[in-house]
Write a protein that holds these residues in place. Structure first.
Motif, mmCIF file in Angstrom:
data_model
loop_
_atom_site.group_PDB
_atom_site.id
_atom_site.type_symbol
_atom_site.label_atom_id
_atom_site.label_comp_id
_atom_site.label_asym_id
_atom_site.label_seq_id
_atom_site.Cartn_x
_atom_site.Cartn_y
_atom_site.Cartn_z
ATOM 1 N N GLN A 1 19.996 1.848 -13.368
ATOM 2 C CA GLN A 1 21.088 1.177 -12.663
ATOM 3 C C GLN A 1 20.752 0.988 -11.182
ATOM 4 O OE1 GLN A 1 24.784 3.433 -12.089
ATOM 5 N NE2 GLN A 1 25.939 1.647 -12.809
ATOM 6 N N LEU B 1 20.105 -2.417 -9.077
ATOM 7 C CA LEU B 1 20.874 -2.679 -7.865
ATOM 8 C C LEU B 1 19.955 -2.955 -6.683
ATOM 9 C CD1 LEU B 1 23.629 -2.777 -6.444
ATOM 10 C CD2 LEU B 1 23.448 -0.303 -6.099
ATOM 11 N N LYS C 1 18.496 -6.375 -6.956
ATOM 12 C CA LYS C 1 19.459 -7.410 -6.566
ATOM 13 C C LYS C 1 19.604 -7.473 -5.052
ATOM 14 C CE LYS C 1 22.260 -7.362 -10.807
ATOM 15 N NZ LYS C 1 23.577 -7.050 -11.405
#
Length: 422
Positions: A121, A125, A128
């Motif tokens: 995760q 993140l 991104k």
């Protein structure tokens, strides 16, 4: 099966980690001490790193931060330390599961699954965030490149962007990459122009000094000398602030030192006996500036930037030729100066032909080149008159006219779309 690297600090009360993890269905790819976290993790390349650290140290957190900077790996720490501040720092540097007094063989599978899920995760993140930062940085580059094109070519914002997009498609590059090219070419072109001016200004100063010594329009010559000195200083400051000290620092320092000597000599009242010494100092300034221009031209930013050097060099040659004509008229041994004049004239003719034949051309550039050809012929016509007061004035005026024309031409090349976009 999930591979696990087991690392432990010395603890007589530690459970049998190897047996527990094997029983839980994991593969053990290595064991070691927590002190060797980075080395062991990079060597073993496990799916998960597990640390048994009853009292976690700052050194362990530093090692975690180093590891996660090098390679993101799910990391679980079992500890007895319930310091909340330490836990917060641990999570911040890249621990994915910080388990305080909660070890249990039956909990291993869900804890490692949690660590792997959190690592995935966070990695997504971070990717991104990196993508958004890259887009923002590209947007900044595009905006800066548009501004350069708008100012240089008097384009609207839409026209500048269309130009960047067209260059992007033709070169099979991203718009951001083309924008970087424009920014770099503008920076190098500006630096080459200024460094090229230093070559010319060194010769111009000696020309003006010779005119002042001969009392030919001395007041105008003195005024132009002050303006030229200020221009040299401005160029030096700009080059020192814009160019990388690591790459060009030695050349900039040498240029500054050579200029300091010449400027000191120019501060006294003009004397003909000082002409030869000042000319030698001016040659040192010119040679240092030429070395900087060549280094900039070899920077690999864009091949067309070289045309800026060629046009800028013509300015120097125009002033050098006028200077040599004045020195020859006052010299008792004119032969070396005549030879230097012939070499300078030949170099100017070669440069002019190269520019006239260059594929990089616009109606504006062609018009300026025609002016330059006519002004060059006018300067050549005044050279035999350098020994007479009226002739010296005509030579001075012709050399200044030619200088102004090639100043405009150099800027036209510097701001041309072909040079900026590459």
């Amino acid at each position: 099966m999930t591979s696990v690297l087991l690392l432990q600090t010395a603890d007589p009360g530690a459970p049998d980690l190897r047996a527990d993890f094997l029983s839980a269905g994991f593969t053990i790819c290595g064991q070691g001490d927590c002190a060797h976290l980075v080395r062991e993790a990079l060597r073993a390349q496990p799916d998960v790193v597990v640390c048994w650290a009853p009292q976690a140290s700052e050194e362990l957190l530093k090692a975690v931060a180093t590891l996660q900077h090098e390679q993101s790996i799910p990391l679980v720490v079992f500890t007895r330390d319930n310091d909340v501040a330490l836990m917060e720092r641990a999570l911040a540097v890249g621990v994915h599961a910080w388990v305080v007094q909660g070890y249990g063989a039956h909990r291993l599978r869900p804890l490692l699954a949690l660590a792997r899920a959190r690592e995935a995760q966070l990695r997504q993140l971070n990717e991104k965030v990196a993508e958004l930062e890259a887009r923002l940085e590209e947007r900044k580059l595009v905006d800066k490149a548009k501004g350069i094109l708008m100012r240089a070519r008097h384009l609207s914002e839409d026209e500048a962007f269309r130009l960047l997009r067209t260059a992007s498609m033709h070169g099979n590059r991203k718009v951001g990459q083309v924008s970087q090219q424009v920014i770099a070419a503008a920076r190098v072109g500006e630096a080459m122009n200024r460094a090229g001016q230093q070559r010319m200004l060194s010769q111009r100063l000696v020309k003006l000094y010779a005119l002042a010594c001969s009392r030919t329009d001395g007041q105008a010559a003195a005024l132009l000398m002050r303006e030229t000195v200020a221009r040299v200083e401005e160029n030096l400051k700009s080059l020192e602030s814009e160019l990388s000290p690591q790459t060009f620092g030695d050349l900039l320092q040498a240029g500054r030192a050579a200029w300091a000597e010449l400027r000191q000599g120019l501060e006294a009242a003009p004397r003909a006996s000082e002409l030869t010494r000042l000319d030698a100092l001016a040659e040192a300034v010119m040679n240092n500036a030429d070395a900087l221009v060549l280094a900039l031209e070899a920077s690999g930013v864009a091949t067309p930037v070289g045309v800026v050097n060629t046009a800028g060099r013509q300015r120097m040659l125009s002033q050098r030729l006028a200077k040599l004509a004045l020195l020859r008229a006052a010299s008792q041994e004119p032969a070396p100066l005549v030879a230097a004049m012939d070499a300078t004239s030949t170099a100017f003719e070669q440069g002019l032909r190269a520019l006239e034949e260059a594929p990089l051309s616009t109606p504006e550039i062609r018009a300026i080149l025609q002016e330059g050809r006519a002004a060059w012929q006018a300067l050549c016509a005044t050279l035999p008159e350098a020994g007479q007061s009226a002739g010296r004035m005509r030579l001075a005026a012709a050399s200044e006219d030619l200088l102004g024309i090639f100043d405009r031409l150099t800027e036209a090349y510097q701001h041309s779309v072909e040079v900026l976009v590459g």
